[in-house]
Scaffold this active site. Structure first.
Site, PDB file in Angstrom:
ATOM      1  CD1 TRP A  51       2.885  -0.984  -0.458  1.00  0.00           C
ATOM      2  CD2 TRP A  51       3.198  -2.509  -2.051  1.00  0.00           C
ATOM      3  NE1 TRP A  51       2.640  -2.216   0.093  1.00  0.00           N
ATOM      4  CE2 TRP A  51       2.829  -3.173  -0.871  1.00  0.00           C
ATOM      5  CE3 TRP A  51       3.460  -3.282  -3.190  1.00  0.00           C
ATOM      6  CZ2 TRP A  51       2.706  -4.564  -0.790  1.00  0.00           C
ATOM      7  CZ3 TRP A  51       3.351  -4.655  -3.117  1.00  0.00           C
ATOM      8  CH2 TRP A  51       2.977  -5.294  -1.929  1.00  0.00           C
ATOM      9  CG  HIS A  75       4.631  -0.917 -11.910  1.00  0.00           C
ATOM     10  ND1 HIS A  75       3.523  -0.130 -12.149  1.00  0.00           N
ATOM     11  CD2 HIS A  75       4.896  -0.794 -10.580  1.00  0.00           C
ATOM     12  CE1 HIS A  75       3.123   0.434 -11.017  1.00  0.00           C
ATOM     13  NE2 HIS A  75       3.936   0.054 -10.061  1.00  0.00           N
ATOM     14  CB  SER A 129       3.334   2.671  -8.049  1.00  0.00           C
ATOM     15  OG  SER A 129       2.600   1.467  -7.978  1.00  0.00           O
ATOM     16  CG  MET A 130       1.779   3.472  -2.862  1.00  0.00           C
ATOM     17  SD  MET A 130       1.448   2.693  -1.239  1.00  0.00           S
ATOM     18  CE  MET A 130       0.092   3.685  -0.621  1.00  0.00           C
ATOM     19  CG  ASP A 132       2.536  -1.188 -15.257  1.00  0.00           C
ATOM     20  OD1 ASP A 132       2.465  -2.231 -14.573  1.00  0.00           O
ATOM     21  OD2 ASP A 132       2.630  -0.045 -14.759  1.00  0.00           O
TER      22      ASP A 132
END
Length: 276
Positions: free
Chosen positions: A32, A256, A98-99, A227
């Site tokens: 995202w 990240h 991530s998501m 991150d």
């Protein structure tokens, strides 16, 4: 252009995908608020190493359908399931960034691992972002509310700044160009405004801790110790404790967005895992 249609969704959803190479299929699930395009530095390497690489745009992002409703993780995982069924994939590796880590876990929860050989969680939000009494390292709820409010008030302004934090830009200007930030911003800003907010609610509030037991395939976990977007204490550290068969790799100094800043190291870890 290749699309598959999730006909089992409450309303049919068209998912755009790219499919390159031959061999064991590796499915890349983007983070995202980007699209399949974020995987540019991984796709070529995976294909060059003899694998079939499939990347797709999550509903609401890229050029996939942009429905108004249904952005919970079971709906998102059903799109992944439709892709796997439509392409008749087996022995697949699902890689969530991530998501996208949420789709990996929810897919295994809702559909099992019959077609899945391995999984990977890269800079993943798994298992829980939000701070709770039993998750002290999580993000406070008022900070998550601030994200939602900022997206509603000035989405593109928020995304412009979010991109810098994604890469710890001030510390990584030698690894990420301003042009890359502009490119990411363009991708993110053209996503559905509704989807951007609804998926943010999904990744910020979904608790996957009880689902970690459903990850019953060998799993690679990769996270950066720098991150600031998804600190590893609330994500990768916990995922490594809850997933039975995992290989946990921490990349020193990585933010990240390590798929770009530390692409060579990530590719090395990922290819090694794929070839085990």
């Amino acid at each position: 252009m290749p699309f598959i249609t999730n006909k089992k969704a409450k309303r049919p959803v068209d998912i755009f995908y790219e499919d390159y190479g031959t061999g064991q299929p590796v499915i890349l699930i983007h983070g995202w608020p980007l699209s399949r395009k974020m995987w540019e530095q991984q796709v070529w390497k995976i294909v060059d190493e003899g694998f079939r690489c499939i990347s797709y745009d999550r509903r609401g992002f890229g050029i996939s359908s942009q429905p108004w409703e249904n952005y919970d993780y079971s709906a998102l995982a059903s799109d992944l399931h439709a892709l796997i069924e439509d392409l008749d994939l087996s022995d697949a590796v699902i890689v969530g960034f991530s998501m996208g880590g949420g789709e990996v876990v929810r897919y295994l929860t809702d559909f099992g691992s019959d077609r899945i050989a391995k999984a990977a969680l890269i800079s993943s939000i798994i298992p829980l972002v939000k701070k709770k009494d039993d998750n002290h390292d999580g993000v406070p709820e008022d900070a998550l509310d601030d994200i939602k409010n900022a997206l509603q008030k000035d989405r593109v302004g928020f995304l412009k700044e979010f991109g810098k934090g994604f890469y710890n830009f001030d510390d990584n200007k030698d690894r990420v160009s301003q042009a890359q930030l502009d490119y990411d911003f363009t991708i993110a800003s053209f996503a559905s405004p509704r989807a951007t907010i609804q998926t943010a609610l999904a990744w910020s509030h979904t608790d996957f801790r009880s689902e970690l037991k459903n990850v019953d395939v060998p799993t690679l976990i990769v996270h950066g110790d720098a991150d600031e977007t998804v600190p590893k204490a609330t994500s990768a550290d916990q995922a490594a404790k809850g997933i039975a068969d995992n290989t946990y790799e921490v990349i020193e100094g990585a933010p990240h967005g390590l798929h770009l800043t530390h692409s060579e190291k990530l590719n090395e870890l990922l290819i090694s895992f794929l070839k085990k």
